[in-house]
Write an enzyme that holds these catalytic residues in place. Structure first.
Site, PDB file in Angstrom:
ATOM      1  N   GLY A  12       0.810  -1.218   0.000  1.00  0.00           N
ATOM      2  CA  GLY A  12       0.000   0.000   0.000  1.00  0.00           C
ATOM      3  C   GLY A  12       0.843   1.267   0.000  1.00  0.00           C
ATOM      4  O   GLY A  12       1.970   1.284   0.491  1.00  0.00           O
ATOM      5  N   ARG A  16      -1.919   8.887   3.137  1.00  0.00           N
ATOM      6  CA  ARG A  16      -2.233   9.776   4.267  1.00  0.00           C
ATOM      7  C   ARG A  16      -1.065   9.969   5.235  1.00  0.00           C
ATOM      8  O   ARG A  16      -1.165  10.747   6.182  1.00  0.00           O
ATOM      9  CB  ARG A  16      -3.466   9.243   5.013  1.00  0.00           C
ATOM     10  CG  ARG A  16      -4.745   9.509   4.240  1.00  0.00           C
ATOM     11  CD  ARG A  16      -5.954   9.218   5.098  1.00  0.00           C
ATOM     12  NE  ARG A  16      -6.242   7.799   5.186  1.00  0.00           N
ATOM     13  CZ  ARG A  16      -6.766   7.205   6.264  1.00  0.00           C
ATOM     14  NH1 ARG A  16      -7.022   7.908   7.346  1.00  0.00           N
ATOM     15  NH2 ARG A  16      -7.027   5.922   6.258  1.00  0.00           N
ATOM     16  N   TYR A 363      37.619  13.359  28.425  1.00  0.00           N
ATOM     17  CA  TYR A 363      37.389  12.411  27.333  1.00  0.00           C
ATOM     18  C   TYR A 363      38.346  11.248  27.506  1.00  0.00           C
ATOM     19  O   TYR A 363      39.569  11.440  27.486  1.00  0.00           O
ATOM     20  CB  TYR A 363      37.611  13.070  25.959  1.00  0.00           C
ATOM     21  CG  TYR A 363      37.569  12.035  24.867  1.00  0.00           C
ATOM     22  CD1 TYR A 363      36.414  11.262  24.673  1.00  0.00           C
ATOM     23  CD2 TYR A 363      38.673  11.780  24.056  1.00  0.00           C
ATOM     24  CE1 TYR A 363      36.379  10.272  23.709  1.00  0.00           C
ATOM     25  CE2 TYR A 363      38.635  10.791  23.079  1.00  0.00           C
ATOM     26  CZ  TYR A 363      37.482  10.040  22.915  1.00  0.00           C
ATOM     27  OH  TYR A 363      37.438   9.050  21.968  1.00  0.00           O
ATOM     28  N   SER A 402      44.553  17.518  36.901  1.00  0.00           N
ATOM     29  CA  SER A 402      43.580  18.173  36.023  1.00  0.00           C
ATOM     30  C   SER A 402      44.228  18.700  34.745  1.00  0.00           C
ATOM     31  O   SER A 402      45.404  19.054  34.737  1.00  0.00           O
ATOM     32  CB  SER A 402      42.942  19.355  36.763  1.00  0.00           C
ATOM     33  OG  SER A 402      42.241  18.853  37.876  1.00  0.00           O
ATOM     34  N   ALA A 420      49.193  18.490  37.189  1.00  0.00           N
ATOM     35  CA  ALA A 420      48.129  19.163  36.445  1.00  0.00           C
ATOM     36  C   ALA A 420      48.691  19.908  35.244  1.00  0.00           C
ATOM     37  O   ALA A 420      49.802  20.437  35.273  1.00  0.00           O
ATOM     38  CB  ALA A 420      47.399  20.134  37.366  1.00  0.00           C
TER      39      ALA A 420
END
Ligand code: UD1
Ligand code: MG
Length: 453
Positions: A12, A16, A363, A402, A420
């Site tokens: 089909g 619609r 990440y 860090s 760091a």
């Protein structure tokens, strides 16, 4: 159920839907309508599955390549009977053929199985509707025996008042189906070859016509518009929520949860609002999933807490972990027990051993991280050189200061400390402090430039 043929009508146009995509490829609960039907079909263990497709060209067979099905093109589309005729050369054996619709996605195997038990009869799946408009009506004689199906456009006013409708799903002995389909004519209001005309033929030949009813009325609802698709999505979601609640899962709001696959939960699991589960997801006992979290094809072990706005995709998470808020676990992430992954931390294709932490803005990609490692805020594994991906290995008990960049391939020793702000390009020894940092200087008496008048 030996030698069962299943014919799925999917040619089909779906006018619609107002879409360029073939109707049966629109998605419900994350999977194409036709995919739902073919997954249910495989539970019946058929010997042959034949999909009749038309509109959308090869898109339908291509999208369903994972299924063991034969695709038959129906062009042009001259009605449901014509559609089944196209499948006849593909049918095997002499037993039962079952006709399903590709745009009736929620039909369940438990409803279909009783249709396959009487191999000599024509079985129709029918339903009583308060408002039967649009459907073919089931015509019965004074004794209550089915005599025919009449399409609404061909029905008399008396027949239109009949509330028992044809869902379109039927099963028949394959041999008789072949015989009946050869006799079909299109002398009706729509000039189509109606599959439903086989009912009167069966009656004329004295073949038993049985009716079977769906266990739930939503199983036989079709999709013809985006409106119906959205309604069916909600119905299906409500159904899944019903099962989760019955098992004891706590849902902050059953109306604000989407399961697009299979969600398996342990005891005392709690899920806050707006969460989405895709593919196969397993949540262990007492797992808590915070608001607006998406979990796809993942497993999360007992007592782990996922804070809001997290995305967990094809990852394995141990027990007693803390994830999020705003954490992203990408495919191939494996976190052992007691790991903490905090806000704006992305993990990809990495294994992180027990009790290690990366709490802020990092990440970690293509890495192997030991136990009890502390990864400071802003740490990044530079895993990609523009052509190849390289691994980072971090030993147990390491402390990464860090804003460190670990340029892979690189290994940080056990118990090593990285100062760091370092850019680490070579392996660092166990137990020692390594840092790469330019010396801090102060220029005394330096004056800031002033804006001119
Ligand atoms: C059909 C039934 C009707 C039933 C209703 C239930 C017939 C003649 N009528 O009507 O009794 O109440 O379904 O929804 O069977 N299709 C093809 N090729 C075609 C025509 C249709 O593959 O040439 C497929 C469609 O994609 C759809 C299904 O068959 O999946 C039903 O077609 P549709 O046009 O919706 O049938 P109705 O006229 O609604
Ligand atoms: Mg229809």
């Amino acid at each position: 159920m030996n030698s069962l043929n299943v014919i799925v009508l999917a040619a089909g146009k779906g006018t619609r839907m107002h879409s360029d995509r073939p109707k049966v490829l629109h998605k419900l609960a994350g999977r194409a309508l036709l995919q739902h039907v073919l997954e249910t079909t495989s539970q019946l263990q058929p010997s042959k599955v034949c999909v009749v497709y038309g509109h959308g060209g090869e898109a339908v067979p291509e999208a369903m390549a994972e299924f063991d099905a034969t695709f038959v093109l129906q062009m042009p589309q001259l009605g449901t009977g014509h559609a089944v005729q196209q499948a006849l050369p593909e049918l095997t054996g002499d037993t039962t053929s079952l006709v399903l619709y590709g745009d009736v996605p929620l039909i369940q195997a438990a409803t279909l199985l009783p249709m396959l038990t009487a191999s000599h009869a024509l079985s129709l799946l029918t339903l009583h509707l308060e408002y039967p408009a649009g459907y073919g009506r089931i015509v019965r004689d004074a004794a209550g025996k089915v005599t025919s199906i009449v399409e609404e456009k061909d029905a008399t006013p008396e027949q239109r008042a009949i509330k028992e409708v044809n869902t379109g799903i039927l099963s028949a002995p394959t041999r008789l189906l072949r015989h009946w389909l050869a006799e079909l004519k299109n002398d009706n209001a729509q000039g189509e070859y109606y599959l439903t005309d086989i009912v009167a033929m069966a009656v004329a030949q004295g073949v038993e016509v049985r009716t079977v009813h769906p266990k739930h009325s939503w199983e036989v609802l079709g999709v013809n518009s985006k409106q119906q698709l959205a309604e069916l999505e909600r119905l299906w979601q409500r159904e899944q929520v019903h099962h989760l609640l019955a098992q004891g899962v706590t849902l902050a709001d059953p109306a604000r949860l989407d399961v697009r696959g299979k969600l398996t939960c342990g005891r005392d699991v709690e899920i806050d609002v707006g969460c989405i589960f895709e593919g196969e997801v397993t949540l262990g006992d007492r797992v808590h999933v915070g608001a607006y979290t998406l979990i796809r094809a993942a497993s999360i072990a007992a007592d782990t807490h996922v804070a809001p706005f997290s995305l967990i995709d094809q990852a394995e998470v141990g027990s007693n972990c803390f994830i999020g808020p705003y954490a992203r676990l990408r495919p191939g992430s494996k976190l052992h027990d007691g790991v903490h992954i905090g806000n704006f931390v992305e993990i990809k294709n990495s294994e992180i051993a027990a009790n290690s932490k990366a709490n802020h803005l990092s990440y970690i990609g293509d890495s192997t991280v030991g136990s009890r490692v502390n990864i400071g805020a802003g740490t990044i594994t530079c895993n990609y050189d523009g052509a190849n991906k390289h691994r980072t290995v971090i030993g147990d008990d390491a402390f990464i200061g860090s804003d460190t960049q670990l340029v892979a391939p690189v290994t940080v020793g056990r118990g090593a400390t990285i100062g760091a702000g370092s850019t680490i390009t070579r392996d660092t020894p166990d137990g020692e402090l390594t840092l790469s940092r330019s010396k801090q200087t102060t220029i005394t008496g330096w004056k800031r430039p002033q804006k001119g008048k």
